[in-house]
Design a protein around this motif. Sequence first.
Motif, PDB file in Angstrom:
ATOM      1  N   MET A 105     163.115  48.173 -19.790  1.00 15.85           N
ATOM      2  CA  MET A 105     161.714  48.047 -20.197  1.00 15.85           C
ATOM      3  C   MET A 105     160.827  47.737 -18.986  1.00 15.85           C
ATOM      4  O   MET A 105     159.729  48.274 -18.849  1.00 15.85           O
ATOM      5  N   ILE A 106     161.328  46.857 -18.130  1.00 14.77           N
ATOM      6  CA  ILE A 106     160.552  46.485 -16.939  1.00 14.77           C
ATOM      7  C   ILE A 106     160.359  47.707 -16.043  1.00 14.77           C
ATOM      8  O   ILE A 106     159.262  47.970 -15.545  1.00 14.77           O
ATOM      9  N   THR A 107     161.443  48.464 -15.865  1.00 14.07           N
ATOM     10  CA  THR A 107     161.350  49.646 -15.003  1.00 14.07           C
ATOM     11  C   THR A 107     160.328  50.642 -15.559  1.00 14.07           C
ATOM     12  O   THR A 107     159.491  51.168 -14.819  1.00 14.07           O
ATOM     13  N   THR A 108     160.376  50.870 -16.896  1.00 18.58           N
ATOM     14  CA  THR A 108     159.419  51.816 -17.499  1.00 18.58           C
ATOM     15  C   THR A 108     157.995  51.321 -17.330  1.00 18.58           C
ATOM     16  O   THR A 108     157.085  52.086 -16.995  1.00 18.58           O
ATOM     17  N   THR A 109     157.812  50.021 -17.582  1.00 18.13           N
ATOM     18  CA  THR A 109     156.458  49.465 -17.484  1.00 18.13           C
ATOM     19  C   THR A 109     155.931  49.602 -16.066  1.00 18.13           C
ATOM     20  O   THR A 109     154.790  50.024 -15.853  1.00 18.13           O
ATOM     21  N   LEU A 110     156.773  49.264 -15.093  1.00 22.88           N
ATOM     22  CA  LEU A 110     156.326  49.362 -13.701  1.00 22.88           C
ATOM     23  C   LEU A 110     156.017  50.802 -13.326  1.00 22.88           C
ATOM     24  O   LEU A 110     155.016  51.071 -12.658  1.00 22.88           O
ATOM     25  N   SER A 111     156.849  51.733 -13.784  1.00 22.37           N
ATOM     26  CA  SER A 111     156.586  53.118 -13.374  1.00 22.37           C
ATOM     27  C   SER A 111     155.337  53.639 -14.063  1.00 22.37           C
ATOM     28  O   SER A 111     154.613  54.450 -13.511  1.00 22.37           O
ATOM     29  N   TYR A 112     155.057  53.152 -15.270  1.00 25.75           N
ATOM     30  CA  TYR A 112     153.810  53.549 -15.939  1.00 25.75           C
ATOM     31  C   TYR A 112     152.601  53.028 -15.161  1.00 25.75           C
ATOM     32  O   TYR A 112     151.686  53.769 -14.833  1.00 25.75           O
ATOM     33  N   VAL A 113     152.631  51.737 -14.871  1.00 22.43           N
ATOM     34  CA  VAL A 113     151.483  51.121 -14.211  1.00 22.43           C
ATOM     35  C   VAL A 113     151.270  51.731 -12.821  1.00 22.43           C
ATOM     36  O   VAL A 113     150.153  52.042 -12.427  1.00 22.43           O
ATOM     37  N   ARG A 114     152.382  51.938 -12.107  1.00 22.05           N
ATOM     38  CA  ARG A 114     152.244  52.519 -10.762  1.00 22.05           C
ATOM     39  C   ARG A 114     151.897  53.983 -10.847  1.00 22.05           C
ATOM     40  O   ARG A 114     151.062  54.478 -10.105  1.00 22.05           O
ATOM     41  N   GLY A 115     152.549  54.682 -11.772  1.00 18.19           N
ATOM     42  CA  GLY A 115     152.359  56.136 -11.896  1.00 18.19           C
ATOM     43  C   GLY A 115     150.953  56.496 -12.281  1.00 18.19           C
ATOM     44  O   GLY A 115     150.441  57.530 -11.878  1.00 18.19           O
ATOM     45  N   SER A 116     150.296  55.617 -13.071  1.00 15.23           N
ATOM     46  CA  SER A 116     148.971  55.984 -13.551  1.00 15.23           C
ATOM     47  C   SER A 116     147.941  55.985 -12.433  1.00 15.23           C
ATOM     48  O   SER A 116     146.839  56.454 -12.607  1.00 15.23           O
ATOM     49  N   SER A 117     148.309  55.452 -11.277  1.00 20.07           N
ATOM     50  CA  SER A 117     147.341  55.504 -10.187  1.00 20.07           C
ATOM     51  C   SER A 117     147.860  56.344  -9.021  1.00 20.07           C
ATOM     52  O   SER A 117     147.415  56.230  -7.901  1.00 20.07           O
ATOM     53  N   GLN A 118     148.876  57.177  -9.319  1.00 23.62           N
ATOM     54  CA  GLN A 118     149.455  57.985  -8.249  1.00 23.62           C
ATOM     55  C   GLN A 118     149.464  59.455  -8.614  1.00 23.62           C
ATOM     56  O   GLN A 118     149.725  59.792  -9.759  1.00 23.62           O
ATOM     57  N   ASN A 119     149.203  60.307  -7.682  1.00 25.30           N
ATOM     58  CA  ASN A 119     149.333  61.736  -7.939  1.00 25.30           C
ATOM     59  C   ASN A 119     150.532  62.284  -7.194  1.00 25.30           C
ATOM     60  O   ASN A 119     150.690  62.053  -6.014  1.00 25.30           O
ATOM     61  N   GLY A 120     151.366  63.017  -7.912  1.00 23.96           N
ATOM     62  CA  GLY A 120     152.565  63.568  -7.285  1.00 23.96           C
ATOM     63  C   GLY A 120     152.269  64.853  -6.549  1.00 23.96           C
ATOM     64  O   GLY A 120     151.125  65.244  -6.369  1.00 23.96           O
ATOM     65  N   GLN A 121     153.346  65.501  -6.121  1.00 24.21           N
ATOM     66  CA  GLN A 121     153.256  66.769  -5.403  1.00 24.21           C
ATOM     67  C   GLN A 121     152.748  67.873  -6.318  1.00 24.21           C
ATOM     68  O   GLN A 121     153.087  67.904  -7.486  1.00 24.21           O
ATOM     69  N   ALA A 122     151.961  68.783  -5.768  1.00 27.25           N
ATOM     70  CA  ALA A 122     151.600  69.967  -6.550  1.00 27.25           C
ATOM     71  C   ALA A 122     152.356  71.163  -6.006  1.00 27.25           C
ATOM     72  O   ALA A 122     152.258  71.485  -4.828  1.00 27.25           O
TER      73      ALA A 122
END
Length: 270
Positions: A105-122
């Motif tokens: 749960m912690i891992t998912t939460t962290l990746s959500y919070v971090r991911g929502s402000s990050q743009n991946g490769q296009a």
Amino acid sequence: LPGCSRASWSSRSSAFANAAADRVGQDASAPLVREDGPAELRVAARAVNAMRGRISEQIREREAMVAAIAHDLRTPLSRIAFRIDAAPDSLREPIQHDIDQMKAMITTTLSYVRGSSQNGQAESVDLSGLLSEIVASEQHVDRPVSWSGHEPQEDCKVRGDRIALGRMIQNLVDNAIAYGSQANIALEEKDAQARIVVADRGPGLPADEVEGMFAPFARKERSRNRETGGVGLGLAIARAIARDHGGEIQLGPRPGGGMEAVVTLPLVPA
Ligand SMILES: Nc1ncnc2c1ncn2[C@@H]1O[C@H](COP(=O)(O)OP(=O)(O)OP(=O)(O)O)[C@@H](O)[C@H]1O
Ligand SMILES: [Mg+2]
């Protein structure tokens, strides 16, 4: 503009403010509205920009708080994991199970919070290939995932982040299996859009509750400790990824019974 009445300026500036507010409402990091032009437009633009600033600030604060809590929970969890070594066998296994669940749960939460402000490769991503990979790897571990019709043969190209798109589909597949006992996948192209359908045969959700389930941490089953218990981030993450790619996700009843998640993504022009 010459010949433009006050009234029409007024309705234009409110249409403009609505459109801008709509954009800001969907994406708080949307570009700032230019604060120039006639006085009324400047006032509207300034108000939209101020609102955007406040929303971004609030989101940043909350994300930082959630990230800090999730991150700090790891320490006491590691201590518990260390201490259960001394516990009797009958206790060790269930406690270890709970610890593993909390870590996930912690891992998912962290990746959500971090991911929502990050743009991946296009890059150019072939959805047919991506879906085939997911279906094959699920079938490999005997999970109930199948094609609704036949496996797509043609490439179906979109632009974006392959890993994020894979996560988006995986979240929908996980839901279909968890809440609808199977996932039936389909991919089609229509009107310059790719359409991915992940359908199940479960009881679905009442129409007025569907939209709410996309909110972070929303779950119909409130408990987060049951076997099926997730964090309530799967749909929020999936929708954020779809929107990052200029697309959308809708959840609705499947014709003939069950629920279906429909993802639309803009195709790369051939
Ligand atoms: N296919 C489905 N059929 C019925 N209900 C669903 C379906 N998909 C999602 N839901 C409901 O929406 C809720 C939110 O889904 P979401 O994927 O965001 O979180 P979750 O599955 O509970 O946890 P996780 O973070 O592990 O994905 C679920 O708890 C479930 O109640
Ligand atoms: Mg889920």
